[in-house]
Design a protein around this motif. Structure first.
Motif, mmCIF file in Angstrom:
data_model
loop_
_atom_site.group_PDB
_atom_site.id
_atom_site.type_symbol
_atom_site.label_atom_id
_atom_site.label_comp_id
_atom_site.label_asym_id
_atom_site.label_seq_id
_atom_site.Cartn_x
_atom_site.Cartn_y
_atom_site.Cartn_z
ATOM 1 N N SER A 118 -35.279 31.697 -19.494
ATOM 2 C CA SER A 118 -35.070 30.494 -19.896
ATOM 3 C C SER A 118 -34.396 29.705 -18.949
ATOM 4 C CB SER A 118 -34.364 30.240 -21.169
ATOM 5 O OG SER A 118 -34.192 28.858 -21.521
ATOM 6 N N TYR A 119 -33.394 30.125 -18.347
ATOM 7 C CA TYR A 119 -32.501 29.552 -17.287
ATOM 8 C C TYR A 119 -33.172 29.545 -15.943
ATOM 9 C CZ TYR A 119 -28.763 29.514 -13.715
ATOM 10 O OH TYR A 119 -27.977 29.126 -12.554
ATOM 11 N N SER B 47 -37.407 23.092 -20.430
ATOM 12 C CA SER B 47 -36.608 24.064 -21.151
ATOM 13 C C SER B 47 -37.393 24.715 -22.284
ATOM 14 C CB SER B 47 -35.477 23.221 -21.738
ATOM 15 O OG SER B 47 -34.552 23.827 -22.503
ATOM 16 N N ILE B 48 -37.555 25.845 -22.379
ATOM 17 C CA ILE B 48 -38.116 26.516 -23.553
ATOM 18 C C ILE B 48 -36.932 27.646 -24.154
ATOM 19 C CG2 ILE B 48 -39.848 28.568 -24.079
ATOM 20 C CD1 ILE B 48 -41.433 27.254 -21.986
ATOM 21 N N ALA B 49 -36.909 27.817 -25.340
ATOM 22 C CA ALA B 49 -35.985 28.692 -26.187
ATOM 23 C C ALA B 49 -35.848 30.064 -25.665
ATOM 24 C CB ALA B 49 -36.116 28.414 -27.421
ATOM 25 N N TRP B 50 -34.779 30.747 -25.386
ATOM 26 C CA TRP B 50 -34.592 31.934 -24.928
ATOM 27 C C TRP B 50 -35.321 32.895 -25.852
ATOM 28 C CZ3 TRP B 50 -32.569 36.080 -28.005
ATOM 29 C CH2 TRP B 50 -31.880 35.399 -29.071
ATOM 30 N N TRP B 51 -35.451 32.882 -27.062
ATOM 31 C CA TRP B 51 -35.924 33.890 -27.954
ATOM 32 C C TRP B 51 -37.520 34.107 -27.800
ATOM 33 C CZ3 TRP B 51 -39.131 31.868 -31.404
ATOM 34 C CH2 TRP B 51 -39.147 30.515 -31.707
ATOM 35 N N GLY C 98 -34.047 37.105 -22.342
ATOM 36 C CA GLY C 98 -34.652 35.862 -22.689
ATOM 37 C C GLY C 98 -33.765 34.646 -22.059
ATOM 38 N N PHE C 99 -32.258 34.819 -21.876
ATOM 39 C CA PHE C 99 -31.780 34.004 -21.422
ATOM 40 C C PHE C 99 -31.902 33.661 -20.148
ATOM 41 C CE2 PHE C 99 -27.961 33.358 -18.665
ATOM 42 C CZ PHE C 99 -27.707 32.101 -18.940
ATOM 43 N N LEU D 277 -36.618 29.124 -15.739
ATOM 44 C CA LEU D 277 -37.622 28.285 -15.841
ATOM 45 C C LEU D 277 -37.101 26.731 -15.755
ATOM 46 C CD1 LEU D 277 -40.496 27.434 -16.432
ATOM 47 C CD2 LEU D 277 -40.039 27.572 -18.852
ATOM 48 N N GLU D 278 -36.105 26.607 -16.283
ATOM 49 C CA GLU D 278 -35.121 25.376 -16.491
ATOM 50 C C GLU D 278 -34.623 24.662 -15.196
ATOM 51 O OE1 GLU D 278 -32.151 22.777 -19.299
ATOM 52 O OE2 GLU D 278 -32.537 24.726 -19.663
ATOM 53 N N PHE E 148 -39.118 33.829 -24.977
ATOM 54 C CA PHE E 148 -39.249 34.806 -23.817
ATOM 55 C C PHE E 148 -38.760 36.395 -24.204
ATOM 56 C CE2 PHE E 148 -38.563 30.806 -21.420
ATOM 57 C CZ PHE E 148 -39.586 30.870 -20.417
#
Length: 493
Positions: free
Chosen positions: A129-130, A139-143, A125-126, A132-133, A145
């Protein structure tokens, strides 16, 4: 040809179906090595092992862990030849040490595979998210994903095992290839401080917190022992399972030792710790950018994601088969032992595991846990301690079983290797416990480990889950004698 062997109404027993197939040693090795997730280990666990463990000396622990686990594998393989049942730890411990201890091992195994799977869901998930940003600024929350990946894994886990094995094989070859290209590039360039054997020098091996380093190293091997779980789906299991087990341990050990050495050489012994401290989560991507350029970084980013996906898919398959075996033994709801009539998979067990993972990730998100330094690190630590205890217990079961039944007179396979493996695993478990607070951040002002609330809670899980097994065995014996007899057939022979 894969087939489905009905039991249940057709045989007058519980309504289960037996998993079967024709997986060869290579396919099973792909399954379990994919669970070890080579690129995830080098990109995720290795930087944390360097940062929180013993720094430059961390690569040595992969070689040490491989030797310990190879000794354990000798006894495991001997046991697999004489106990033609899936279930691995809980089956073997049950045969050697009795039904209650076998069921305790089953619940400890469930804790192991569930926590390691969920820890990787946090990391993937991290990374998503990393990524994509980094490339879009969104920015989308890791959880979110993580939940998406849980859904995709659930779909594949619901279907036939051979589909999963083919997906894992392709992803595994790609991720191993990119890591080997990186190592070759580092060797060719010579690294910023030249090539050396600094990671294997005794002073570096025992530096920092070696217990934490050993924990991350052993964690990289979790899953190799699952070769026995696929027994019912293996072709010629008496030959396939031992061969796959040895190949997995040796292959994982050599690859991780080489790859982590290359990572240290890529930055130099004097600088690698600082680079890991700067951002352990993106260290592998920064390394690839330097040695393989922007294209290499992008390819690695994609493969890192697929590597973690392969990892969680493999562990998902392991957990669902553990639940399937436990259901067949009468210690989990019977419906979890069902096999899909078309996909020939333990589909209901797969659905339960999918929901379990989703709920845990949702809880971690609500608690605001960091996906790398908390979800990934903490629960990988729990899984590693649990697996060390399980393997040590299994080593004892091997020794007791062969001493009692004399089915195998090879002293090396049934006594010496299991004893040596047991000693190594117990030492590893003790070191992990002593250094556990460092891993979870329970330290005093001077950085010394202090057993705080988080440490005690996580360590308690490794105690509570086996107790559940013992209590359940006692309850079944007293209240459900028929099920207890079934438990005897499934676990204790």
């Amino acid at each position: 040809m894969t087939k489905l062997e009905p039991t249940g109404s057709q045989t007058g027993t519980a309504p289960h179906r037996v998993l079967s197939g024709s997986l060869g040693a290579t396919a099973i090795v792909f399954m379990v090595v994919a669970a070890a997730s080579p690129l995830t280990v080098i990109g995720g666990a290795a930087p944390l092992g360097i940062l929180l463990g013993n720094g430059v000396g961390f690569p040595s622990f992969y070689a040490i862990s491989a030797i310990i686990l190879l000794l354990f594998a000798v006894g495991l393989s001997a046991m697999s030849r004489h106990i033609p049942k899936p279930g691995a730890f809980f089956t073997y411990v049950g045969y050697g040490l009795g039904r209650g201890t076998g069921l305790a091992a089953a619940w400890l195994a469930m804790l192991t595979y569930t926590t390691i799977q969920v820890s990787v869901y946090g990391y993937i998930g991290f990374i998503l998210s990393y990524t994509l940003e980094t490339y879009t600024g969104v920015s989308i929350a890791w959880w979110l994903f993580s939940l998406l990946m849980i859904g995709l894994v659930g779909i594949l886990g619901y279907r036939h095992i051979e589909l999963s094995s083919k997906v894992l094989a392709v992803l595994l070859v790609a991720e191993v290839g990119i890591v080997l290209v990186l190592v070759a590039a580092v060797v060719f360039s010579g690294g910023p401080q030249g090539l050396s054997l600094a990671p294997f020098e005794p002073a570096n091996i025992v530096s920092g917190s070696p217990g934490v380093g050993l924990m991350f190293a052993i964690a990289a091997f979790i899953g190799f022992e699952a070769t026995a779980i696929f027994r019912d789906e293996a072709r010629d299991p008496d030959r396939t399972i031992p061969r796959a087990t040895y190949l997995a341990v040796i292959g994982i050990g050599v690859f991780y030792t080489l790859a982590s050495w290359g990572l240290v050489m890529a930055w130099g012994p004097d600088h690698v710790f600082d680079e890991a401290a700067a951002d352990p989560g993106s260290m592998i991507l920064r390394t690839m950018a330097i040695y393989l350029g922007p294209a290499g970084e992008i390819i690695t980013n994609v493969l890192l994601i697929t590597s973690m996906f392969a990892c969680v898919l493999s562990f998902h398959n392991v957990v669902t088969r553990y639940q399937h075996s436990m259901a067949s033994a009468g210690v989990m709801p019977e419906r979890l032992g069902a096999v899909h009539p078309t996909h020939l998979s333990p589909h209901l067990s797969s659905l339960v595991q999918t929901v379990t993972a989703a709920v845990l990730i949702a809880v971690f998100a609500l608690l605001g846990l960091d996906p790398v330094l908390a979800v990934f690190t903490w629960f990988a630590g729990v899984a590693t301690l649990a697996i060390a205890v399980l393997m040590a217990l299994t080593s004892v079961a091997v020794i007791v079983y062969f001493a009692k039944y004399r089915k195998d007179t090879r002293v090396w396979n049934t006594v010496i290797a299991p004893v040596l493996g047991f000693v190594g695993l117990v030492i590893s478990a003790v070191l992990i416990v002593v250094n556990f607070p460092i891993m979870v951040g329970d330290v005093d002002a001077e950085g010394a480990p202090v057993f705080g609330g988080v440490s005690w809670f996580l360590l308690a899980l490794v105690v509570v889950f086996p107790i559940i097994g013992y209590v359940q065995a006692a309850w079944i014996k007293k209240r459900r004698p028929a099920a207890y007899a079934k438990l005897t057939d499934a676990i204790a022979g």
